[in-house]
Design a protein around this motif. Structure first.
Motif, PDB file in Angstrom:
ATOM      1  N   ILE A 288      -4.218   6.885   5.688  1.00 51.78           N
ATOM      2  CA  ILE A 288      -3.769   6.217   6.911  1.00 51.78           C
ATOM      3  C   ILE A 288      -4.055   4.721   6.861  1.00 51.78           C
ATOM      4  O   ILE A 288      -3.312   3.926   7.438  1.00 51.78           O
ATOM      5  N   GLN A 289      -5.104   4.315   6.150  1.00 50.51           N
ATOM      6  CA  GLN A 289      -5.339   2.880   5.974  1.00 50.51           C
ATOM      7  C   GLN A 289      -4.253   2.257   5.089  1.00 50.51           C
ATOM      8  O   GLN A 289      -3.794   1.134   5.338  1.00 50.51           O
ATOM      9  N   LEU A 290      -3.829   2.999   4.091  1.00 50.07           N
ATOM     10  CA  LEU A 290      -2.790   2.490   3.186  1.00 50.07           C
ATOM     11  C   LEU A 290      -1.457   2.320   3.907  1.00 50.07           C
ATOM     12  O   LEU A 290      -0.778   1.301   3.736  1.00 50.07           O
ATOM     13  N   VAL A 291      -1.053   3.310   4.708  1.00 49.32           N
ATOM     14  CA  VAL A 291       0.233   3.169   5.398  1.00 49.32           C
ATOM     15  C   VAL A 291       0.137   2.176   6.558  1.00 49.32           C
ATOM     16  O   VAL A 291       1.120   1.509   6.892  1.00 49.32           O
ATOM     17  N   ALA A 292      -1.046   2.043   7.150  1.00 47.38           N
ATOM     18  CA  ALA A 292      -1.210   1.112   8.266  1.00 47.38           C
ATOM     19  C   ALA A 292      -0.997  -0.329   7.834  1.00 47.38           C
ATOM     20  O   ALA A 292      -0.519  -1.159   8.615  1.00 47.38           O
ATOM     21  N   HIS A 293      -1.315  -0.641   6.583  1.00 43.69           N
ATOM     22  CA  HIS A 293      -1.243  -2.023   6.109  1.00 43.69           C
ATOM     23  C   HIS A 293      -0.169  -2.221   5.044  1.00 43.69           C
ATOM     24  O   HIS A 293      -0.139  -3.251   4.368  1.00 43.69           O
ATOM     25  N   ALA A 294       0.725  -1.228   4.912  1.00 42.51           N
ATOM     26  CA  ALA A 294       1.821  -1.344   3.943  1.00 42.51           C
ATOM     27  C   ALA A 294       2.935  -2.226   4.492  1.00 42.51           C
ATOM     28  O   ALA A 294       3.125  -2.356   5.701  1.00 42.51           O
TER      29      ALA A 294
END
Length: 648
Positions: A288-294
């Motif tokens: 979720i951190q990866l998609v939040a800042h993609a």
């Protein structure tokens, strides 16, 4: 709702089959574990959790400190349709012994996977109550059939959206056994974005990658059209290679066709390509951190259209696998992802944008609602369902095919001599223009305008232009946006009354600016002078077959005709008084006059402002538009601004 009086705790069995359903079930499991005075928790793990090729994801359950009561190897390898059926059969053979041993009061089943169908079937046939999470949703593939089949087997339902709740009701489910709670994963999502994320980005994508400058790709096979979904995956990878951004690619799920998709990845060298990181599994907290800042997420995972909306991250949803789901405006659908160029254009449209965060699927308080709902279950109630038949509402989404059309408006200009209609694109380009002589009567003018608009609209289809509306009128711009008004009639500036006893206006009133200063008004005055033999002066002539118009009046004024000069001065004064009223009402910083008459009015307008306006507004800039077709472009902007503006 309070816990029913009984002599024992509610024994809850949570069965999880894969990484996706665990992300939704884990928050509920933590909640149950935190209330041991009310619940006993049994955890059953099966499906792809126990397969090495899919990351042995049962380990994350152990890392979350849950005791796994039972591990069931239920997957028959092969990754084709037959293997899916055999896996369901194998689960049905193994589950009865487990359920007989655990004897749960209620089983919690999530979603729409074939493993979940086996769980629900077993529990229903063994008279174990079933709580189904995320029923009532619509995606667009075989998952719909499985999800709805589980709904019919389940006794209680936890749904995420109002539409899903309505779908469940329309499927005859008892409203009293439906809880609109929101998605459990949102309880974690909505508190996740502000946590440290740079170390996670570096770990999965490299030290040189910055937030909003990478892509997350997650694409699964569509079991009802495996061949097409594999081809679509190949086109997606080609588009991502061309787009040339660092990309995290997750391996597909275990559905039929996944083996062929992995072959496509390896054929294209994705696992060794410098711009790609290919992984079998990412822990949910890190994912979720990866998609939040993609910069963008692309694929056909439900995560893209559901969870990612919580962060406003742009999403490109490919194909039909999720096409029926409710989405935020961050999702761009590419239903027919049949060319690399179409997918590439979608990437250019979406990458790097930031959309408003969406809470369609939850507000962060799902788990407390679910626990309260569980406590309210009366085990003495009969399992038999009740039924009702309410309606269900529809949903609308974006479509890449619409966006690739030329968004356009029909612009109408009612001149003194000619009527003009134009197809104007979003970029302000006049795609095609139609001109007709202005008829004498009002009825003839209206009929001709309608005829010209119909002709232009038909031609627009051939030109691949999507007409968003028809525009007529002036405009007021406030804080970089056009003012439209409550009934879309704002800025009818031509009908500001500047004289109580002025000439009749076409609107039915009299003394309007338009009755003095429009092309038709000047044409009327020119005809009067001509009929009285007071228009023509030395050096002028009007051919017999030519109608007298505003340009003849202007020419006469330039050649010294005092009456023509007086008419133009009166028209300019009327316009100037109207502008003064606007200055006193709106206090704009700029007034732009447009059209062929603007240059003849501007000096008079400035004089009226100096004489009549309050000193606080006299410094306003008054200029003549230098656009080639300001009337047509202005009319089109009324439509294009309103219909494409996004209001958050």
């Amino acid at each position: 709702m309070e816990k029913k009086e009984n002599n024992r705790k509610l024994r809850v069995c949570v069965a999880t089959c894969n990484r996706a359903d665990y992300s939704k079930l884990a928050p509920i499991m933590f909640g149950i574990k935190m209330e041991p005075e009310f619940f006993e928790l049994d955890v059953v793990v099966l499906g792809s959790h126990l397969i090495d090729d899919y990351g042995n994801t049962y380990r994350m359950i152990e890392q979350d400190d849950f005791d796994i009561n039972t591990r069931l190897h239920t997957i028959v390898r092969g990754e084709d349709e037959a293997a899916m059926v055999e896996s369901v059969g194998l689960a049905l053979v193994k589950l009865p012994d487990v359920l007989n041993r655990l004897k749960p009061d209620i089983m919690i089943v999530h979603g729409d996977r074939f493993d979940a169908l086996a769980l629900a079937t077993s529990a229903a046939l063994m008279n174990i109550r079933i709580l189904h999470i995320e029923g009532g949703e619509v995606s667009g593939t075989i998952d719909d059939s499985i999800r709805h089949a589980i709904t019919k087997l389940a006794h209680y339902h936890v749904c995420c959206t109002r539409s899903a709740e309505q779908h469940l009701i329309s499927m005859c489910e008892d409203h009293d056994r439906i809880l609109l709670a929101g998605c459990p994963s949102y309880d974690k999502l909505l508190s996740a974005k502000n946590k440290d994320y740079m170390s996670i980005i570096r770990m999965w994508l490299g030290d040189d990658v910055k937030p909003k400058d990478y892509i997350v790709a997650l694409q699964h096979p569509v079991t009802t059209d495996i061949k097409h979904s594999i081809k679509m995956f190949e086109l997606t990878l080609d588009a991502l290679i061309s787009f040339n951004k660092r990309t995290l690619v997750l391996f597909p799920n275990i559905d039929a066709g996944s083996k062929e998709m992995v072959r496509v990845m390896r054929k294209k060298g994705i696992e060794h390509h410098p711009n790609f990181r290919a992984v079998k599994h990412v822990p949910f907290d890190q994912f979720i951190q990866l998609v939040a800042h993609a910069g963008c997420m692309i694929g056909n995972s439900s995560c893209g259209v559901r969870e990612v909306g919580a962060f406003g991250t742009p999403v490109i949803n490919l194909g039909t696998r999720q096409i029926g789901r409710e989405t935020g405006e961050n999702v761009l659908h590419v239903r027919d992802a049949d060319t690399q160029d179409k997918i590439l254009q979608a990437l250019h449209l979406q990458f790097g944008k930031q959309y408003p965060c969406s809470k369609i699927y939850g507000d962060g308080n799902a788990v407390p609602r679910i626990l309260k709902f569980l406590k309210s279950i009366d085990l003495q109630e009969p399992l038999q369902k009740k039924f009702c038949f309410p309606p269900v509402k529809d949903n609308i989404s974006q479509d890449i095919d619409h966006i690739l059309e030329t968004l356009s408006a029909l612009a109408v200009d009612l001149g003194g001599t000619n009527l003009r209609v134009a197809i104007v694109s979003m970029k302000g380009e006049i795609v095609k223009k139609y001109t007709q002589f202005n008829p004498r009567t009002y009825e003839e003018r209206i009929n001709l305008i309608l005829q010209m608009c119909v002709e232009a609209a038909a031609e627009a289809v051939k030109l691949n232009c999507r007409i968003l509306g028809v525009g007529i009128g002036g405009g007021i711009v406030h804080q970089h946006e056009l003012i439209h008004g409550s009934s879309f009639c704002a800025a009818e500036l031509g009908h500001i009354v500047v004289s109580l006893d002025g000439p009749d206006c076409s609107c039915g009133s009299h003394g309007c600016i338009e009755a003095y200063a429009s092309g038709m008004a000047l044409q009327r005055e020119a005809k009067k002078l001509h009929d009285e033999d007071q228009l023509l002066v030395e050096g002028m002539s009007v051919p017999k077959d030519e109608a007298v118009g505003a340009l003849h009046l202007i020419q006469a004024a330039k050649l010294g005709n005092a009456k023509a000069q007086s008419i133009l001065r009166t028209a300019g004064t009327a316009l100037g008084l109207g502008v003064v009223n606007i200055l006193h009402t709106m206090n704009p910083s700029l007034v732009i006059l447009s059209g062929v008459l603007a240059s003849h009015y501007i000096h008079t307008v400035k004089d009226v402002i100096r004489q009549q306006a309050l000193s606080s507004v006299q410094d306003v800039d008054v200029v003549v538009s230098d656009l080639v077709e300001p009337a047509l472009l202005g009319a089109a902007s009324m439509v294009l601004d309103y219909t494409t503006r996004r209001i958050y």
